[in-house]
Design an enzyme around this catalytic site. Structure first.
Site, mmCIF file in Angstrom:
data_model
loop_
_atom_site.group_PDB
_atom_site.id
_atom_site.type_symbol
_atom_site.label_atom_id
_atom_site.label_comp_id
_atom_site.label_asym_id
_atom_site.label_seq_id
_atom_site.Cartn_x
_atom_site.Cartn_y
_atom_site.Cartn_z
ATOM 1 N N CYS A 1 -2.548 8.636 2.639
ATOM 2 C CA CYS A 1 -2.145 8.249 1.277
ATOM 3 C C CYS A 1 -3.250 8.480 0.269
ATOM 4 O O CYS A 1 -2.973 8.720 -0.895
ATOM 5 C CB CYS A 1 -1.719 6.797 1.293
ATOM 6 S SG CYS A 1 -2.820 5.819 2.279
ATOM 7 N N GLU B 1 3.538 13.312 -4.620
ATOM 8 C CA GLU B 1 2.818 13.220 -3.353
ATOM 9 C C GLU B 1 3.505 14.156 -2.354
ATOM 10 O O GLU B 1 4.713 14.050 -2.136
ATOM 11 C CB GLU B 1 2.864 11.783 -2.849
ATOM 12 C CG GLU B 1 2.093 11.602 -1.571
ATOM 13 C CD GLU B 1 2.068 10.154 -1.126
ATOM 14 O OE1 GLU B 1 3.154 9.566 -0.975
ATOM 15 O OE2 GLU B 1 0.971 9.622 -0.911
ATOM 16 N N GLU C 1 0.892 -1.168 0.000
ATOM 17 C CA GLU C 1 0.000 0.000 0.000
ATOM 18 C C GLU C 1 0.921 1.206 0.000
ATOM 19 O O GLU C 1 1.569 1.495 1.006
ATOM 20 C CB GLU C 1 -0.868 0.020 1.263
ATOM 21 C CG GLU C 1 -1.776 -1.177 1.433
ATOM 22 C CD GLU C 1 -2.979 -1.148 0.519
ATOM 23 O OE1 GLU C 1 -3.137 -0.184 -0.255
ATOM 24 O OE2 GLU C 1 -3.760 -2.115 0.568
HETATM 25 P P1 NAD Z 1 8.515 4.849 4.657
HETATM 26 O O1 NAD Z 1 8.461 4.157 3.386
HETATM 27 O O2 NAD Z 1 9.710 5.608 4.985
HETATM 28 O O3 NAD Z 1 8.281 3.848 5.862
HETATM 29 C C1 NAD Z 1 7.219 2.929 5.917
HETATM 30 C C2 NAD Z 1 7.684 1.724 6.677
HETATM 31 O O4 NAD Z 1 8.636 1.046 5.867
HETATM 32 C C3 NAD Z 1 8.399 2.071 7.988
HETATM 33 O O5 NAD Z 1 8.093 1.111 8.964
HETATM 34 C C4 NAD Z 1 9.865 1.979 7.591
HETATM 35 O O6 NAD Z 1 10.723 1.709 8.662
HETATM 36 C C5 NAD Z 1 9.831 0.846 6.590
HETATM 37 N N1 NAD Z 1 10.949 0.819 5.672
HETATM 38 C C6 NAD Z 1 11.652 1.864 5.191
HETATM 39 N N2 NAD Z 1 12.644 1.427 4.384
HETATM 40 C C7 NAD Z 1 12.555 0.073 4.349
HETATM 41 C C8 NAD Z 1 13.288 -0.956 3.700
HETATM 42 N N3 NAD Z 1 14.338 -0.687 2.925
HETATM 43 N N4 NAD Z 1 12.918 -2.233 3.888
HETATM 44 C C9 NAD Z 1 11.859 -2.538 4.664
HETATM 45 N N5 NAD Z 1 11.134 -1.606 5.320
HETATM 46 C C10 NAD Z 1 11.467 -0.315 5.163
HETATM 47 O O7 NAD Z 1 7.190 5.688 4.614
HETATM 48 P P2 NAD Z 1 6.647 6.682 5.719
HETATM 49 O O8 NAD Z 1 7.432 7.932 5.522
HETATM 50 O O9 NAD Z 1 6.611 6.021 7.057
HETATM 51 O O10 NAD Z 1 5.114 6.851 5.268
HETATM 52 C C11 NAD Z 1 4.713 7.772 4.353
HETATM 53 C C12 NAD Z 1 4.457 7.132 3.014
HETATM 54 O O11 NAD Z 1 3.594 6.013 3.130
HETATM 55 C C13 NAD Z 1 3.781 8.034 2.032
HETATM 56 O O12 NAD Z 1 4.420 7.950 0.786
HETATM 57 C C14 NAD Z 1 2.361 7.512 1.931
HETATM 58 O O13 NAD Z 1 1.698 7.751 0.736
HETATM 59 C C15 NAD Z 1 2.525 6.088 2.179
HETATM 60 N N6 NAD Z 1 1.326 5.522 2.761
HETATM 61 C C16 NAD Z 1 0.544 4.697 2.006
HETATM 62 C C17 NAD Z 1 -0.616 4.182 2.546
HETATM 63 C C18 NAD Z 1 -1.507 3.264 1.750
HETATM 64 O O14 NAD Z 1 -2.355 2.625 2.323
HETATM 65 N N7 NAD Z 1 -1.365 3.170 0.469
HETATM 66 C C19 NAD Z 1 -0.955 4.455 3.847
HETATM 67 C C20 NAD Z 1 -0.134 5.273 4.589
HETATM 68 C C21 NAD Z 1 1.002 5.790 4.033
#
Ligand code: NAD
Length: 486
Positions: free
Chosen positions: A291, A391, A257
Site C-alpha cells: 500500500c 492505485e 489502513e
Molecule cells: P479488500 O478490501 O478486497 O480486502 C481486504 C479485507 O477486507 C479482506 O479480508 C476482505 O475479505 C475484507 N472485506 C472485503 N469486503 C468487506 C466488507 N464488505 N466488509 C468487511 N470486510 C470486507 O482488499 P485486498 O484486495 O485484500 O487488498 C488490497 C488493498 O488493500 C489495496 O487497495 C491496498 O492498498 C490495501 N492495503 C492497504 C494497506 C495499508 O496498510 N494501508 C496494507 C495492505 C493493503
C-alpha cells in the site's frame, strides 16, 4: 488436535477447512469451503472454511467470555506469551514462508527475509512495550488510565498476509484485548499456521479466534456485530468504507489502513545513480503489492533522460519467475482479479499516451500459466492521468517530471491518498523541509532502514488511525480519567 501440515503442494485438509474458536479447531456451522489458488500455477491448493455470521457469533462469544480474564492478566504474563509467539514464528519461519509463497506468490527468498521476519518484529515490539508502557499516569490528582478497549475484530488483506496479522493481533492482545481475526480469503494459509502457533504458545482459549470466510459474509458480520468494540481493517478503500458504514450504528471504533499512491521526490541535488535503482526496487517490492509502494517517481525535468536510463536498466535486470526458486526476485501477482486489474491499468497508461520505458501488457515471456506480470515503467506521465492517480497495486511505476521544487511538492500532494512518501537529497535540511510539506502519514528520507516503531497510517483517504509501535498499541486502549484520585 491434528497439527497443520504443509508441503509444497497442499495444506492438511483436516485443518484447512476448520476455524479456530475458543482454543480449538472446529468446523463451521455450515460446512462450505472456499478454494485457495496458487498464483504461480493457477491450481487450487486448498479449500478453507467459508465461515458465516453464525461462526462470527460463536467467535465473538468466546472472545467476550475471555475478555475479563485476559484483560486482568498481569502484563508480564501477557509479555511471556507474546515472547513465546515470537519464538515460535522464528522457529516455524520456513513453513510460514512456504505458505506465503503458495498462497500469494511471494518469492521464497523475499518471504524468508522480509515477510516472515518483519511479521515477527511486530510481536517483539508489542512484547517489549509491555515492560515500559505506563498504563496509569497520575497528574494533579487525576489518574489517567489506559484500559483495553474490549473485543476487537481484525480484518486483513492478501498482500502481506502474516505481517498484517501480527501488526494487529500482537498489539491488541498485548493491550489486554481479545480478538477475532478474519484474514483475506485469498491468502488464508499462513493465518492457519499462525493460529496453530498461537495455540501452541499457550494463549488462553477465546483470546484469539480465527474465522475464515469472505469479506461480504464474515467481514461484514464482524463490522456490524454489537458485541465487537473495535474493528481494524487493512484493505481497499471500498472495503474500508463499507466496514465504517456497517460499524456506525454500534458506534464502535474503526481504524482503517487503506490504499496509497506514494510519491518518491528526487530533489535536484540527489545522487541519481544511488537514488533511482532503490526507488524502482521499492516500487516493485512484493510485486508492487504494497500500500505504501512509491509508485510515482517525481524527478527534475532536466534529468529525465538520465532517470529513464537508470530506471529501465534496473527494471530489466529483475528476475521474475517461479517463486519457489531461490534466485527469483518477483513471483507472480497474488491472484487472478489483481492480475487483470494491473493488465487493464497498463493498457490505460498506453491509451493515455504515457511513454513505455520497459515491460508492458501480457505475461512475462516463457509463462503461459501463472499471473506473471512484466515490471513496467511509464515516463512522461502527467499527474492528471489515471495511472498517476489510481492505485494499481502491481509492478507499475510512473515517472513524472517537475520544473521547480514547489511543483514537485504540489505533484506529490496531487492525490486523494496520503500513506507513504520518499524524499531523496544530499541536503538533509532540504529533505526535511520538503518532508514537512508532504501530506502523508510517513515520509522516508534517503531510503532508511525499516523502523517497526515508526507509526504507520494514512492522511486523507489512506485511512484513519496508526499501526506499529506505541501509536499502534494505543489504538487498542481506551482512556479513563479518575478524577479526585489523590
Ligand atoms: P479488500 O478490501 O478486497 O480486502 C481486504 C479485507 O477486507 C479482506 O479480508 C476482505 O475479505 C475484507 N472485506 C472485503 N469486503 C468487506 C466488507 N464488505 N466488509 C468487511 N470486510 C470486507 O482488499 P485486498 O484486495 O485484500 O487488498 C488490497 C488493498 O488493500 C489495496 O487497495 C491496498 O492498498 C490495501 N492495503 C492497504 C494497506 C495499508 O496498510 N494501508 C496494507 C495492505 C493493503
Amino acid at each position: 488436535m491434528t497439527n497443520l501440515s504443509l508441503n509444497h503442494h497442499s495444506v492438511d485438509p483436516q485443518i484447512s477447512g476448520q476455524l479456530y474458536i475458543n482454543g480449538r479447531w472446529s468446523l463451521p456451522v455450515d460446512p462450505a469451503t472456499l478454494p485457495v489458488v496458487n498464483p504461480a500455477t493457477e491450481e487450487v491448493i486448498a479449500e478453507v472454511a467459508r465461515g458465516s455470521s453464525e461462526d462470527v457469533d460463536r467467535a465473538v462469544a468466546a472472545a467476550r467470555a475471555a475478555f475479563p480474564g485476559w484483560s486482568a492478566t498481569p502484563v508480564d504474563s501477557r509479555a511471556l506469551i507474546l515472547g513465546k509467539i515470537h519464538e515460535l514464528i522464528l522457529e516455524r519461519q520456513e513453513a510460514l514462508a512456504q505458505a506465503l509463497s503458495l498462497e500469494m506468490g511471494a518469492a521464497i527468498s523475499f518471504a524468508r527475509v522480509m515477510q516472515v521476519p518483519l511479521a515477527a518484529e511486530h510481536v517483539r515490539v508489542a512484547c517489549d512495550l509491555l515492560s515500559t508502557y505506563r498504563f496509569r499516569r497520575v497528574e494533579n490528582g487525576t489518574a489517567v488510565d489506559r484500559e483495553p478497549i474490549g473485543v476487537c475484530g481484525l480484518i486483513t488483506p492478501w498482500n502481506w498476509p502474516l505481517y498484517q496479522i501480527t501488526a494487529k493481533v500482537a498489539p491488541a492482545i498485548a493491550a489486554g484485548c481479545t480478538v477475532v481475526l478474519k484474514p483475506s480469503e485469498l491468502s488464508p494459509l499462513s493465518a492457519l499456521l499462525f493460529a496453530q502457533l498461537v495455540h501452541d504458545a499457550g494463549l488462553p482459549p477465546g483470546v484469539f479466534n480465527l474465522v475464515n470466510g469472505s469479506g461480504a459474509e464474515v467481514g461484514a458480520a464482524m463490522a456490524a456485530h454489537p458485541d465487537i468494540d473495535m474493528i481494524s481493517i487493512t484493505g481497499s478503500n471500498r472495503a474500508g468504507a463499507l466496514v465504517a458504514q456497517a460499524a456506525a450504528p454500534t458506534v464502535k471504533r474503526v481504524t482503517q489502513e487503506l490504499g496509497g499512491k506514494s510519491p518518491n521526490v528526487l530533489l535536484p541535488d540527489a545522487d541519481f545513480a544511488k537514488a533511482v535503482p532503490p526507488g524502482v526496487m521499492s516500487a516493485f517490492r512484493n510485486v508492487g503489492q504494497s500500500c505504501s509502494a512509491p509508485t510515482r517517481m517525481i524527478v527534475p525535468r532536466n534529468r529525465l533522460a538520465e532517470v529513464e536510463a537508470l530506471a529501465a536498466a534496473t527494471a530489466n535486470a529483475i528476475i521474475v519467475g517461479d517463486p519457489l526458486l531461490e534466485g527469483t526476485v518477483l513471483g507472480p501477482i497474488a491472484n487472478e482479479a489483481q492480475f487483470h486489474r494491473v493488465q487493464t491499468m497498463i493498457e490505460v497508461g498506453l491509451d493515455e499516451g504515457a511513454k513505455l520505458l520497459c515491460g508492458g501488457p501480457g505475461r512475462v515471456q516463457g509463462f503461459e500459466k501463472g499471473f506473471y506480470t512484466r515490471p513496467t515503467i511509464f515516463s512522461n506521465v502527467d499527474s492528471s492521468m489515471r495511472i498517476a492517480q489510481e492505485e494499481i497495486f502491481g509492478p507499475v511505476l510512473c515517472i513524472i517530471a517537475y520544473d521547480t521544487v514547489d511543483e514537485a511538492v504540489a505533484i506529490a500532494n496531487d492525490t486523494v491518498y496520503g500513506l507513504g512518501a520518499h524524499v531523496q537529497s544530499q541536503d538533509l535540511e532540504l529533505a526535511r523541509s520538503v518532508a514537512s510539506r508532504i501530506r502523508s502519514g510517513q515520509v522516508l528520507l534517503n531510503y532508511p532502514a525499516w523502523n517497526p516503531m515508526a507509526p504507520f497510517g494514512g492522511y486523507k483517504r489512506s485511512g484513519n488511525g496508526r499501526e506499529y509501535g506505541v501509536h499502534g498499541f494505543e489504538e487498542y486502549l481506551e482512556i479513563k480519567a479518575i478524577v479526585g484520585f489523590g
